[in-house]
Motif scaffolding. Sequence first.
Motif, short mmCIF file in Angstrom:
data_model
loop_
_atom_site.label_atom_id
_atom_site.label_comp_id
_atom_site.label_asym_id
_atom_site.label_seq_id
_atom_site.Cartn_x
_atom_site.Cartn_y
_atom_site.Cartn_z
N TRP A 61 0.83 -1.20 0.00
CA TRP A 61 0.00 0.00 0.00
C TRP A 61 0.87 1.25 0.00
O TRP A 61 0.61 2.20 -0.73
N ASP A 62 1.93 1.23 0.82
CA ASP A 62 2.84 2.37 0.89
C ASP A 62 3.50 2.64 -0.46
O ASP A 62 3.69 3.79 -0.84
N VAL A 63 3.85 1.59 -1.19
CA VAL A 63 4.43 1.75 -2.53
C VAL A 63 3.47 2.53 -3.41
O VAL A 63 3.86 3.51 -4.07
N ALA A 64 2.22 2.12 -3.42
CA ALA A 64 1.22 2.80 -4.26
C ALA A 64 1.03 4.24 -3.79
O ALA A 64 0.88 5.16 -4.61
N ASP A 65 1.07 4.46 -2.48
CA ASP A 65 0.90 5.81 -1.94
C ASP A 65 2.05 6.73 -2.35
O ASP A 65 1.84 7.91 -2.60
N ASN A 73 10.54 1.16 -0.10
CA ASN A 73 9.66 2.24 0.32
C ASN A 73 10.46 3.39 0.92
O ASN A 73 10.14 4.56 0.71
N GLY A 74 11.48 3.06 1.69
CA GLY A 74 12.34 4.11 2.25
C GLY A 74 13.03 4.90 1.16
O GLY A 74 13.13 6.13 1.22
N GLN A 75 13.50 4.19 0.14
CA GLN A 75 14.11 4.89 -0.99
C GLN A 75 13.09 5.76 -1.70
O GLN A 75 13.38 6.91 -2.08
N ALA A 76 11.88 5.23 -1.87
CA ALA A 76 10.83 5.98 -2.55
C ALA A 76 10.45 7.23 -1.76
O ALA A 76 10.15 8.27 -2.35
N THR A 106 6.42 14.13 2.02
CA THR A 106 7.06 13.12 2.86
C THR A 106 6.01 12.22 3.49
O THR A 106 4.89 12.66 3.78
N GLY A 107 6.37 10.96 3.69
CA GLY A 107 5.49 10.02 4.40
C GLY A 107 4.14 9.82 3.74
O GLY A 107 3.95 10.12 2.58
#
Length: 163
Positions: A26-30, A146-149, A160-161
């Motif tokens: 989900w975070d990737v898509a966000d 995700n951290g890199q993204a 951010t976030g």
Amino acid sequence: MTERPHTPPDADEKATLSAFLDQQRWDVADRITGLTDEQLRRAVVPSGWSLLGLISHLTDVEVSWFQDRFAGRDLAGSTDDGEAAGFTVGPEDTAATVVAAYHAAVAESRRIVAAASLDTPAARAPRGHTLRWILVHLVEETARHNGQADVVRELIDGRTGNA
């Protein structure tokens, strides 16, 4: 976009691992929501990858680990041959097609996970990986990217976030 999935505190191990992986997915898509195709293709780090390239890589990771290695499917064109594999997209690739491919790979991964137990060994993993190991690995891999993204997104538009 739907609400970020939650991990139920009383779930069994398989449901817990699957939920943590779904949170990362989900975070990737966000991370890419609201960006233009040009912004998604923009390489802002010296190694030259873009957020769209990162989504392409994560698609390859899902396919490689769940379909190829775990389920033992012979897949033409699997590109997860190393850390740099799949980080590029061609001019014919659009944000919509790359994201759709990621969602399709995730859906197939979920079907594969649902049909197996955590102790099931992978059909084609040289070190005796089980589904449990693969789920943990995918949580780690997806979270790292995700951290890199997060950093790349901040460089592109300051966001951010999970906003």
